[in-house]
Design an enzyme around this catalytic site. Structure first.
Site, PDB file in Angstrom:
ATOM      1  N   GLU A 191      44.289  13.749 -20.622  1.00 33.66           N
ATOM      2  CA  GLU A 191      43.914  13.437 -19.232  1.00 33.66           C
ATOM      3  C   GLU A 191      44.500  12.103 -18.783  1.00 33.66           C
ATOM      4  O   GLU A 191      43.769  11.160 -18.434  1.00 33.66           O
ATOM      5  CB  GLU A 191      42.388  13.460 -19.090  1.00 33.66           C
ATOM      6  N   GLU A 385      40.752  22.495 -22.483  1.00 35.19           N
ATOM      7  CA  GLU A 385      39.335  22.139 -22.400  1.00 35.19           C
ATOM      8  C   GLU A 385      38.711  22.947 -21.272  1.00 35.19           C
ATOM      9  O   GLU A 385      39.261  22.996 -20.168  1.00 35.19           O
ATOM     10  CB  GLU A 385      39.117  20.658 -22.089  1.00 35.19           C
TER      11      GLU A 385
END
Ligand code: BG6
Length: 487
Positions: A191, A385
């Site tokens: 991220e 995820e």
């Protein structure tokens, strides 16, 4: 293969991060990471994520001085460091084709500046990868998942300083040299966009170290260094590991206009373009024009040294991976109702239900994201995820987590639709296959797993593992390669 099945060879599995599972924070030569600084604060205010991560040089030094794990759940994790064999066996029992995990930089380089790695740290990961090989579980490895050495943070203000690029490249090369024979899939920065939302966790940035008025500029400078580092290690992985595949990793934050009022639509467009910026750089190899213009206007354009542009252009990623948990809306109305999401506070979408933590559940948003990302980047995609944090209750010695199965079923169906419409989705790793310490709140009670861990937020419990109902359900999904979803 039936029509209901996913493509042959689809990589089903789960994802974890070292700092949220390993524990063993001070053993076998490991140094302290930024994750070891995050303390657990009861009475968490979900609408104020920034408060969880507020740090200062003083608070970091105080945390380092406290050499216990009492207030620091990430120092404990779920004891994967000692129980990895048992956990991998449970993943294998579910039929995992893959497991995404990360390597704690501080296990290999305790302060980040050593020239040679700590062999005990290398040995731990070698053992993990050997066990995964034995169980036929393909590793997907994240090089940086919120666990940089805190020493680099204090000394250099983390990634703001260019010298950290060299330290990261040295660490990554040890990973390629020592683990390359086991690992084909690599992700550079988890991220990478999260640097704006929690700069300390993502990049070791300490606000009080920035010159007056330069804090945001420092964040963009650190981001630029991560882009360059990502490109450099992509090059190294390609050169050192034949057949290796390197991906970027984004938080997919899908935003809808709350209404079709043109101003809502414009604000939404800008939010979504900002969310695309990070993959744009890593896939196309250059900063998007609109972002350059915006950064120049705000006097935030990072300093680039000679050769940076070429490095970004020449070493782009092979695939795009992303996390997807929720979506949100955007509105020009400052009074529009808001709700928390994954480290964001977004406008509440009246059409969507929410988890107990307020994250809005939106399976269709996953399909929209897949189509949008594939159309934009034209490279294979991986969802690395996806999942829901929930409070699980033990009844008659069992956990009947229907809510979790419903969440996943709805998302998997949307993935299948996207694949059928042409999206090249090659893998899926749920977050997380086993309960772990939350990144955002440091809670264990925000449970994500198919496997329950007997531990509470204060670290009480046996840490024993237990299969939830969803364990058997996911096992069947994998066994039938997704065909069971149509039953
Ligand atoms: C992702 C992170 O953003 O969200 C994970 O990569 C994190 O590390 C996950 O655990 C879920 O967020 P949280 O705050 O519920 O743990």
């Amino acid at each position: 293969m039936t029509n209901n099945a996913f493509p042959e060879g689809f990589l089903w599995g789960g994802a974890v991060a070292a700092n949220q599972v390993e524990g063993g924070w001070n053993v076998d030569g490991k140094g302290m990471s930024v994750a070891d600084i995050a303390s657990y604060k009861p009475n968490i205010d979900n609408t104020n994520y920034a408060a969880h991560w507020e740090v200062s040089t003083e608070s970091i030094e105080a945390a380092i001085a406290d050499q216990t794990d009492k207030d620091y759940p990430k120092r404990r994790g779920i004891d994967f460091y000692h129980r990895y064999k048992e956990d991998l066996a449970l993943f294998a029992e579910m039929g995992f084709k893959t497991l995404r995990l990360s390597i704690a930089w501080t296990r290999l380089f305790p302060t980040g500046e050593e020239l040679e790695p700590n062999e005990a740290g290398v040995a731990f990961y070698e053992n993990v990868f050997k066990e995964m090989e034995r169980l036929n579980i393909e590793p997907i490895v994240t090089l940086s998942h919120y666990e940089m050495p805190v020493s680099l943070s204090l000394k250099f203000n983390g990634w703001v300083d260019r010298r950290v690029v060299d330290d990261f490249v040295r660490f990554s090369n040890v990973c390629f040299d020592r683990f390359g024979k086991y690992v084909k899939y690599w992700l550079t920065f988890n991220e990478i966009d999260s640097i704006h939302r929690h700069p300390f966790t993502t990049a070791g940035i300490i606000p009080d170290k920035s010159a007056e008025g330069r804090y945001i500029a420092d964040v963009y400078q650190a981001l630029h260094h991560q882009f360059v580092a990502s490109a450099l290690v992509t090059k190294d992985a390609h050169e050192k590991i034949p057949g290796s595949q390197v991906g970027c990793m984004l938080t997919k934050l899908m935003t809808y206009p709350l209404t079709c009022a043109p101003l809502d639509v414009e604000l939404t467009l800008k939010k979504n373009l900002e969310n695309d910026f990070y993959a744009d750089v890593q896939v196309f190899g250059e900063y998007p024009r609109m972002i350059i213009k915006d950064l120049e206007k705000r006097n935030l354009m990072p300093e680039m040294v000679e050769g940076d542009k070429e490095i970004l252009k020449e070493h782009t990623v092979d695939f795009v991976s992303f996390s997807y948990y929720m979506s949100m809306a955007e509105s020009a109305d400052p009074n529009a109702e808001r709700t928390p999401g994954n480290t964001v506070l977004g406008v509440k979408n009246p059409y969507l239900p929410s988890t107990e933590w307020g994250w809005q559940i939106d399976p269709k948003g996953l399909k929209i994201s897949l189509i949008e990302l594939y159309d934009r980047y034209n490279v294979p995609l991986m969802i690395v995820e996806n999942g829901m944090g929930a409070v699980d209750k033990i009844e008659d010695g069992k956990i009947h987590d229907d809510y979790r199965m419903e969440y996943f079923t709805a998302h998997f169906k949307q993935m299948k639709e996207a694949i059928d419409e042409g999206v090249d989705l090659v893998g899926y790793t749920s977050w997380a296959p086993i309960d772990l310490v939350s990144a955002g709140t440091s809670q264990v009670s925000k449970r994500y797993g198919f496997i329950y861990v007997d531990a509470d937020d204060e670290g009480n419990g046996t840490y024993d593992r237990m299969r939830k109902d969803s364990f058997y359900w996911y096992q069947k999904v994998i066994q039938t390669n997704g065909a069971s979803l149509a039953e």
